[in-house]
Design a protein around this motif. Structure first.
Motif, PDB file in Angstrom:
ATOM      1  N   GLY B  62       0.802  -1.219   0.000  1.00  0.00           N
ATOM      2  CA  GLY B  62       0.000   0.000   0.000  1.00  0.00           C
ATOM      3  C   GLY B  62       0.838   1.272   0.000  1.00  0.00           C
ATOM      4  O   GLY B  62       1.973   1.304   0.469  1.00  0.00           O
ATOM      5  N   ILE B  63       0.261   2.322  -0.572  1.00  0.00           N
ATOM      6  CA  ILE B  63       0.829   3.660  -0.447  1.00  0.00           C
ATOM      7  C   ILE B  63      -0.254   4.492   0.239  1.00  0.00           C
ATOM      8  O   ILE B  63      -1.326   4.715  -0.337  1.00  0.00           O
ATOM      9  CB  ILE B  63       1.167   4.254  -1.827  1.00  0.00           C
ATOM     10  CG1 ILE B  63       2.244   3.407  -2.526  1.00  0.00           C
ATOM     11  CG2 ILE B  63       1.617   5.705  -1.688  1.00  0.00           C
ATOM     12  CD1 ILE B  63       2.576   3.845  -3.940  1.00  0.00           C
ATOM     13  N   MET B  75       6.604  -3.832  -0.271  1.00  0.00           N
ATOM     14  CA  MET B  75       6.489  -4.501  -1.579  1.00  0.00           C
ATOM     15  C   MET B  75       6.012  -3.554  -2.680  1.00  0.00           C
ATOM     16  O   MET B  75       5.777  -3.994  -3.813  1.00  0.00           O
ATOM     17  CB  MET B  75       5.525  -5.694  -1.470  1.00  0.00           C
ATOM     18  CG  MET B  75       6.061  -6.834  -0.621  1.00  0.00           C
ATOM     19  SD  MET B  75       7.518  -7.635  -1.350  1.00  0.00           S
ATOM     20  CE  MET B  75       6.727  -8.670  -2.596  1.00  0.00           C
ATOM     21  N   VAL B  76       5.905  -2.278  -2.377  1.00  0.00           N
ATOM     22  CA  VAL B  76       5.582  -1.302  -3.424  1.00  0.00           C
ATOM     23  C   VAL B  76       6.754  -1.270  -4.412  1.00  0.00           C
ATOM     24  O   VAL B  76       7.919  -1.159  -4.002  1.00  0.00           O
ATOM     25  CB  VAL B  76       5.360   0.086  -2.795  1.00  0.00           C
ATOM     26  CG1 VAL B  76       5.315   1.182  -3.866  1.00  0.00           C
ATOM     27  CG2 VAL B  76       4.069   0.087  -1.973  1.00  0.00           C
ATOM     28  N   GLU B  86      -1.051  10.743  -6.799  1.00  0.00           N
ATOM     29  CA  GLU B  86      -1.083  11.552  -5.577  1.00  0.00           C
ATOM     30  C   GLU B  86       0.304  11.619  -4.942  1.00  0.00           C
ATOM     31  O   GLU B  86       0.742  12.675  -4.472  1.00  0.00           O
ATOM     32  CB  GLU B  86      -2.097  10.968  -4.584  1.00  0.00           C
ATOM     33  CG  GLU B  86      -2.469  11.972  -3.495  1.00  0.00           C
ATOM     34  CD  GLU B  86      -3.306  11.343  -2.391  1.00  0.00           C
ATOM     35  OE1 GLU B  86      -3.754  10.182  -2.561  1.00  0.00           O
ATOM     36  OE2 GLU B  86      -3.502  12.009  -1.355  1.00  0.00           O
ATOM     37  N   LEU B  87       0.985  10.490  -4.975  1.00  0.00           N
ATOM     38  CA  LEU B  87       2.340  10.466  -4.424  1.00  0.00           C
ATOM     39  C   LEU B  87       3.254  11.400  -5.225  1.00  0.00           C
ATOM     40  O   LEU B  87       4.057  12.140  -4.656  1.00  0.00           O
ATOM     41  CB  LEU B  87       2.897   9.035  -4.467  1.00  0.00           C
ATOM     42  CG  LEU B  87       4.254   8.824  -3.793  1.00  0.00           C
ATOM     43  CD1 LEU B  87       4.145   9.049  -2.297  1.00  0.00           C
ATOM     44  CD2 LEU B  87       4.785   7.417  -4.080  1.00  0.00           C
ATOM     45  N   ALA B  88       3.074  11.369  -6.540  1.00  0.00           N
ATOM     46  CA  ALA B  88       3.885  12.233  -7.390  1.00  0.00           C
ATOM     47  C   ALA B  88       3.627  13.696  -7.060  1.00  0.00           C
ATOM     48  O   ALA B  88       4.516  14.542  -7.208  1.00  0.00           O
ATOM     49  CB  ALA B  88       3.582  11.954  -8.855  1.00  0.00           C
ATOM     50  N   SER B  89       2.411  13.986  -6.609  1.00  0.00           N
ATOM     51  CA  SER B  89       2.106  15.376  -6.295  1.00  0.00           C
ATOM     52  C   SER B  89       2.612  15.777  -4.901  1.00  0.00           C
ATOM     53  O   SER B  89       3.130  16.872  -4.723  1.00  0.00           O
ATOM     54  CB  SER B  89       0.603  15.588  -6.490  1.00  0.00           C
ATOM     55  OG  SER B  89       0.047  16.242  -5.413  1.00  0.00           O
ATOM     56  N   ILE B 170       7.929   1.871   5.056  1.00  0.00           N
ATOM     57  CA  ILE B 170       8.745   3.086   5.130  1.00  0.00           C
ATOM     58  C   ILE B 170       7.774   4.232   5.381  1.00  0.00           C
ATOM     59  O   ILE B 170       6.779   4.367   4.663  1.00  0.00           O
ATOM     60  CB  ILE B 170       9.488   3.296   3.794  1.00  0.00           C
ATOM     61  CG1 ILE B 170      10.443   2.134   3.544  1.00  0.00           C
ATOM     62  CG2 ILE B 170      10.211   4.630   3.773  1.00  0.00           C
ATOM     63  CD1 ILE B 170      10.655   1.828   2.096  1.00  0.00           C
ATOM     64  N   THR B 171       8.060   5.003   6.389  1.00  0.00           N
ATOM     65  CA  THR B 171       7.183   6.137   6.692  1.00  0.00           C
ATOM     66  C   THR B 171       8.009   7.406   6.617  1.00  0.00           C
ATOM     67  O   THR B 171       9.135   7.457   7.128  1.00  0.00           O
ATOM     68  CB  THR B 171       6.589   6.005   8.111  1.00  0.00           C
ATOM     69  OG1 THR B 171       6.038   4.703   8.233  1.00  0.00           O
ATOM     70  CG2 THR B 171       5.508   7.050   8.356  1.00  0.00           C
ATOM     71  N   LEU B 172       7.447   8.397   5.959  1.00  0.00           N
ATOM     72  CA  LEU B 172       8.204   9.643   5.874  1.00  0.00           C
ATOM     73  C   LEU B 172       7.267  10.832   6.018  1.00  0.00           C
ATOM     74  O   LEU B 172       6.103  10.752   5.643  1.00  0.00           O
ATOM     75  CB  LEU B 172       8.971   9.737   4.549  1.00  0.00           C
ATOM     76  CG  LEU B 172       8.204   9.511   3.258  1.00  0.00           C
ATOM     77  CD1 LEU B 172       8.533  10.605   2.254  1.00  0.00           C
ATOM     78  CD2 LEU B 172       8.568   8.156   2.681  1.00  0.00           C
ATOM     79  N   PRO B 173       7.780  11.900   6.578  1.00  0.00           N
ATOM     80  CA  PRO B 173       6.962  13.104   6.634  1.00  0.00           C
ATOM     81  C   PRO B 173       6.763  13.648   5.216  1.00  0.00           C
ATOM     82  O   PRO B 173       7.624  13.451   4.368  1.00  0.00           O
ATOM     83  CB  PRO B 173       7.796  14.080   7.479  1.00  0.00           C
ATOM     84  CG  PRO B 173       9.194  13.570   7.412  1.00  0.00           C
ATOM     85  CD  PRO B 173       9.106  12.094   7.192  1.00  0.00           C
ATOM     86  N   ARG B 174       5.627  14.292   4.998  1.00  0.00           N
ATOM     87  CA  ARG B 174       5.411  14.890   3.679  1.00  0.00           C
ATOM     88  C   ARG B 174       6.543  15.862   3.375  1.00  0.00           C
ATOM     89  O   ARG B 174       6.783  16.790   4.145  1.00  0.00           O
ATOM     90  CB  ARG B 174       4.104  15.667   3.657  1.00  0.00           C
ATOM     91  CG  ARG B 174       2.878  14.848   3.359  1.00  0.00           C
ATOM     92  CD  ARG B 174       1.719  15.818   3.180  1.00  0.00           C
ATOM     93  NE  ARG B 174       0.498  15.119   2.844  1.00  0.00           N
ATOM     94  CZ  ARG B 174      -0.343  15.521   1.892  1.00  0.00           C
ATOM     95  NH1 ARG B 174      -0.094  16.632   1.209  1.00  0.00           N
ATOM     96  NH2 ARG B 174      -1.447  14.860   1.650  1.00  0.00           N
ATOM     97  N   PRO B 175       7.234  15.658   2.278  1.00  0.00           N
ATOM     98  CA  PRO B 175       8.362  16.557   1.979  1.00  0.00           C
ATOM     99  C   PRO B 175       7.865  17.986   1.743  1.00  0.00           C
ATOM    100  O   PRO B 175       6.780  18.193   1.208  1.00  0.00           O
ATOM    101  CB  PRO B 175       8.955  15.977   0.694  1.00  0.00           C
ATOM    102  CG  PRO B 175       8.375  14.629   0.545  1.00  0.00           C
ATOM    103  CD  PRO B 175       7.070  14.630   1.244  1.00  0.00           C
ATOM    104  N   GLN B 176       8.688  18.923   2.155  1.00  0.00           N
ATOM    105  CA  GLN B 176       8.348  20.340   1.996  1.00  0.00           C
ATOM    106  C   GLN B 176       9.343  20.998   1.046  1.00  0.00           C
ATOM    107  O   GLN B 176      10.520  20.654   1.032  1.00  0.00           O
ATOM    108  CB  GLN B 176       8.412  21.068   3.348  1.00  0.00           C
ATOM    109  CG  GLN B 176       7.520  20.478   4.425  1.00  0.00           C
ATOM    110  CD  GLN B 176       6.037  20.564   4.075  1.00  0.00           C
ATOM    111  OE1 GLN B 176       5.573  21.612   3.596  1.00  0.00           O
ATOM    112  NE2 GLN B 176       5.319  19.469   4.270  1.00  0.00           N
TER     113      GLN B 176
END
Lengths: 805, 284
Positions: B62-63, B75-76, B86-89, B170-176
């Motif tokens: 999942g994403i 496994m993504v 959405e991830l690309a955005s 893998i968890t990451l904060p939304r990049p700024q």
């Protein structure tokens, strides 16, 4: 009848003969996964063999213990030199007159050398067995540099008498193989000594590898009941392989059937005979079962035939006006542990003596020293005629260096030195007779197509911007003009192991007007089934779609020397045309009989014979074919068949003019090819689409070699580029768009005027890419920098010229 | 190119995976896309008597994008990353980097989890995840724990993951701010000669924060706190760029290989980093 209403143009189109971009008949099966390659062959009871290979480049073998390997379930046998020795098969002859170990006989001479052959029920068991064969090695000093080899006390080939001459004359040192000369030594020295201008360069044409997508392999099947050996394999020369197998095994040739099935690219890698073939045959004889051996990628890159590895030192002289007066070249040729080059017997350095190129150079001298080192054997012609890529690279670099020395434009320097059209046939200073050419026309066309002057103006502007700090990108304009020498060759001077390099075609016309033609060559992707049918269609007036072309089975095809050195069209293509003409001659007699006129009163017209002056009275080739089988014609045998063995009177000399435009990031060494223009003159064009495909493929392999593809060794003789991670095989991503163009200067001695094209783009492309890099740095003092031009070497060039702050 | 014999396990859930791992210890390896491990096994450089294929284990693909963070299952695949609009955005650097990994065929199989877990210094995702300050979720018999990407890598192929643990997410904060993933490679499918991941925040006219990591220039990914700090508070002018590059050059430790010698790599690292920062800043 339909024939009556067809106009002549439609009848010509219907044949799909010469000049037609007929779609490749091979592609239907290849694009659907229906090809039949050697690894697709599966026989009842087939077993597998694979090699224990040496991890060392030079070592003595103290012992081999196969006991543990033989314990692995499925492992049937482990062959070593000791097992082959009683059969006299632990060594085999090479194509270059040397001999090569089939399995290590007391020592190994290169990393990856074949030490033992593990035979097993499946590949997995063989691989497990290999792991368990214990070989006790005693390491010996390693020599990977040919100059060091000629000075060293370390004798690599202990099997050779150091005082005895080799296959090509006297040897100067135990690690020396031959010296080969062409041209006139003293006169050349004299002209150089007194010349207005002399330019010198030393260049290393690095070792690389043909790397066909399909690796080498075979299936050997000895039928002990009828005594016949069948050998399927990736052979570029199946008939020659049959003869070699017969000579070394003692099996009579009629009891050996060699079959080359579909081959996934050869490029020279599949010309020679390899230990895997011999071991598979022996294993099949011993076990009575079919034995398959297939290289993996690392085996292929590390052990079966490499290409190039030429250290070339040149001097070229000219008048102040730029007219070249002499050329001198010395080559130190690194042949590896055995001399296994694949060249015609009398040419141990191939046709390196074509190194005067496309220029009218009155005096020249070439000397080549072949040397043994602790590297893999080979020295094949990778997508070129014998050593022609080396020769053309050499002269096209020497021209550029001379242009620098003269402070002259390199395009102009070429123009004023080209052999002129009216000089053909032209005898070059190093001996070849160039059959035909029109270099000035091709060159002007190329320079105009790319707006050469505009490019030079843009480049000059870029240099100013660079010096002013406005850009970090330089622009290079790569030029090359090449003359190939292909179609080996006249039997009087070209043979391999004594086999004259003619080729052949045998045609059978079937009663209902279709045909099969068999040739002594073998396609590895060239599209022979397409193009040879086109030659024949134009010659015999039956549609190409009704003609089957078959190659590669020695039981059915006439004897020929195979496909390499762009020889198929010049030699077998000529045989095809000549055999077609025999068919036509007989057809003419049949037509005259049917039309009740004298033989001389009918003439051939596209697909029929017509009564002269009465075109409504005719017999089509289809009619004639049927008549050949159902009519009793007085004085004429039934049937319609012909065979031709063609010994060409000369080589053919395709040529071309290439221009490459490159932008180079000085800081990272990353080049970007902006444009590549390729004009080829291969004489009569049989299938323009296939020519274009050949040009694209050859240029892409040229891109690879010039820009990064190499077989590199460390000081210990370890191969550093044994996988496709490090060995550069370009993909669609790295390949630029190619613009192709042509002129047509037919060969005067070839039956249809064709010259061959498969290798031209490689031969011309390598110096063109390299010259573009070199040219970009010319304004900053670069004279010569060696290939491959990968990022770090380009960066190193820029760095050495002080272009990084 | 034929691997030694191995046992193939294909558990349906994580419990099954952990059971095999516990039973066989370092004789067992989990496999995600397999595009690093299988070649190593074929070359017989990796000896894996028990191979555990994660394909049938659910919940790893999942994403999930929330208000402040992004969670990517192990496994993504790289192709999934590239295709996820959405991830690309919200994290365009992931797509920019994934597009520079190998070729489309490999990206359909190669996973983000495998890429970060393997510990190969040539892989692109570890440096990227350090730049983005991601956290890796590790599951073992004792339960779940988290390790920061910046603390995860110890040496080539050596990570903070225990043999009996599986990296699951893998968890990451939304990049700024602005971003760039800049990579120099010899050809498609190659590892980087040098690659830089830069995420940079513009605060008024100056740099509010910068995170910088580089790839294949040491035996571990190189997150350079000093390089980021060199940009902080500056207008990312030539002086700041120079000091960021200089800081990074202090942190990398490239070795010579077929891509070139150390001097070349250090020079290219500086050039690539500079370009990445400039591009990220232009997007900030």
């Amino acid at each position: 009848m339909k024939d009556d209403v067809e106009n002549r143009e439609d009848r010509v189109a219907n044949l799909k003969g010469l000049g037609c971009s007929r779609k490749r008949v091979e592609d239907a099966r290849f694009t659907q996964g229906k090809g039949n390659y050697v690894d697709d062959i599966k026989l009842d009871g087939m077993i597998f063999g694979d090699f224990v290979r040496s991890p060392y480049a030079h070592a003595r073998i103290k012992s081999i213990d196969a006991a543990a390997a033989l314990e692995v379930p499925g492992v049937l046998a482990v062959l070593t030199a000791k097992d082959l020795e009683p059969l006299g098969l632990h060594w085999m002859p090479t194509l270059a007159g040397d001999k090569q170990m089939v399995l290590a006989d007391g020592k190994v001479l290169f990393q990856g050398q074949e030490v033992a052959f593990v035979v097993a029920e499946d590949r997995y068991a063989a691989a497990d067995g290999i792991e368990l064969v214990e070989v006790d090695y005693e390491e010996l000093p390693v020599i990977v540099d040919p100059f060091e080899a000629l000075q060293s006390d370390v004798v690599l080939r202990e099997d050779l008498d150091p005082n005895a001459p080799g296959a090509h004359g006297p040897r100067k040192h135990p690690n020396h193989i031959f010296t080969w000369e062409a041209g006139d030594k003293e006169p050349t020295e004299e002209v150089l000594a007194n010349a207005d201008v002399v330019a010198e360069a030393s260049m290393y044409y690095h070792r690389t590898h043909p790397c066909p997508l399909e690796t080498c392999g075979c299936v050997a099947s000895m039928d002990k009941v009828n005594g016949k050996l069948t050998l399927w394999g990736t052979f570029q020369a199946p008939h020659a392989i049959r003869t070699v197998v017969s000579l070394i095994s003692g099996i009579e040739e009629h009891n050996i059937r060699v079959i080359s099935p579909d081959i996934g690219g050869g490029f020279g890698n599949k010309v020679g005979a390899y230990p895997g073939y011999v071991c598979s045959v022996v294993a099949s004889i011993v076990t009575g079962k079919p034995v398959k051996w297939i290289e993996d990628r690392m085996d292929n890159l590390m052990t079966t035939a490499f290409a190039r590895d030429y250290h070339m030192k040149g001097r070229i002289s000219a008048t102040k006006e730029g007219k070249i007066t002499a050329l001198q070249c010395h080559v130190t040729a690194d042949h590896g542990g055995f001399d296994a080059c694949a060249d015609p017997t009398k040419f141990p350095a191939g046709f390196m003596n074509i190194c005067t190129g496309s220029y009218d150079i009155p005096t020249a001298y070439l000397e080549v020293d072949g040397v043994y080192t602790n590297k893999a054997p080979g020295g094949v012609s990778y997508r070129c005629s014998f050593r022609v890529t080396e020769a053309v690279y050499f002269i096209e670099r020497m021209i550029e260096v001379l242009a620098i020395e003269l402070d002259m434009d390199a395009a102009e320097l070429r123009r004023i030195n080209f052999i002129r059209k009216e000089q053909f046939p032209y005898t070059a200073a190093l001996g070849w007779e160039y059959d035909s050419g029109d270099y000035h026309t091709a060159w002007e066309k190329a320079l105009k197509a790319v707006d050469y002057e505009g490019l030079r103006a843009e480049q000059a502007h870029r240099v100013e911007d660079f010096k002013a700090g406005k850009t970090r990108s330089l622009m290079g304009i790569g030029l090359s003009f090449f003359t190939e020498i292909v179609g080996a060759g006249p039997v009087k001077n070209c043979d391999i192991l004594g086999l004259g390099m003619f080729d052949s075609c045998e045609i059978r016309i079937h009663p209902t007007g279709s045909a099969i033609a068999r040739l002594g060559t073998i396609s590895q992707g060239q599209g022979h089934a397409t193009t040879f049918a086109q030659i024949l269609a134009s010659e015999i007036g039956l549609p190409a779609d009704s003609i089957t072309i078959e190659e590669g089975d020695t039981d059915t095809a006439p004897y020929g020397l195979g496909t390499y050195g762009s020889r198929s069209t010049p030699v077998a293509g000529a045989a095809t045309a000549m055999a077609g003409r025999k068919i036509r001659a007989k057809a003419q007699m049949i037509a005259a009989y049917l039309l009740e006129v004298h033989d001389d009163d009918v003439e051939f017209d596209v697909d029929r014979f017509v009564v002269k002056g009465a075109p409504e009275r005719f017999k089509t080739m289809k009619d004639i074919a049927f008549a050949a089988y159902n009519q009793a014609i007085p004085g004429i045998e039934p049937g319609l068949e012909a065979v031709s063995y063609y010994d060409p009177p000369n080589m053919t000399y395709p040529f071309g003019a290439y221009v490459c435009v490159m932008d180079i990031d000085v800081d990272t060494g990353v080049p970007e090819i902006r444009r590549f223009y390729a004009l080829d003159d291969c004489g009569t064009r049989i299938n323009p689409m296939i020519i274009e495909g050949q040009v694209h493929g050859g240029l892409t392999e040229a891109l690879a070699v010039a820009m990064g593809q190499e077989i590199a060794y460390d000081d210990m003789g370890n191969v550093k580029t044994g996988t496709l991670m490090d060995f550069f095989l370009p993909t669609a991503w790295e390949v630029p768009n190619y613009e192709t163009d042509y002129t047509v200067t037919p060969s005067p001695h070839h039956p249809i005027g064709a010259k061959g094209v498969g290798e031209s783009p490689h031969v011309g492309g390598v110096p063109c890419f390299s010259n573009a890099i070199q040219d970009a740095f010319r304004p900053f003092g670069n004279r010569h920098t060696n290939m491959p031009h990968d990022h770090w070497r380009i960066w190193k060039t820029a760095n050495a010229l002080g272009l990084h702050d | 190119m034929i691997p030694a014999a191995f046992e193939y396990h294909r558990p349906k859930d994580m419990e099954g995976v952990l059971a095999v791992l516990n039973e066989h210890g370092d004789d067992a390896r989990v496999m995600a896309g397999g595009h690093s491990l299988i070649p190593m096994m074929k070359l017989r450089m990796a000896d894996v008597p028990h191979l555990i294929d994660l394909q049938d284990v659910g919940g790893l693909s999942g994403i999930d994008i929330s208000a402040d963070s992004i969670r990517i299952g192990a496994m993504v695949t790289q192709a999934d990353i590239i295709d996820h609009a959405e991830l690309a955005s919200v994290a365009p650097i992931l797509r920019e980097a994934a597009l520079q990994i190998a070729d489309p065929q490999v990206r359909y199989m190669g996973t983000v989890g495998g890429n970060v877990a393997n510990g190969d210094p040539g892989n692109d995702m570890p440096g990227l995840m350090q730049c983005l300050d991601a956290t890796f979720t590790l599951v073992g018999a004792e339960g779940e724990r988290s390790v920061a990407a910046r603390d995860f890598y110890e040496a080539a192929y050596m990570t903070a993951r225990e043999d009996e643990e599986v990296l699951t997410a893998i968890t990451l904060p939304r990049p700024q701010g602005g971003y760039a993933y800049e990579k120099q490679k010899r050809k498609i499918g190659d590892y980087a000669t040098a690659a830089a991941a830069v995420q940079i925040v513009k605060d008024g006219n100056v740099c509010g924060s910068a995170a910088i990591a580089m790839t294949n220039l040491s035996d571990v990914p190189v997150f350079s706190e000093a390089a980021g700090a060199a940009l902080f508070g500056t207008s990312v002018d030539d002086t700041a760029l120079k000091s960021a590059v200089s800081a990074m050059l202090d942190d990398i430790d490239p070795t010579e290989d077929n891509r070139g010698p150390v001097a070349f790599k250090r020079h290219v690292a500086g050039v690539i980093l500079r370009r990445a920062i400039e591009r990220a800043w232009s997007r900030a």
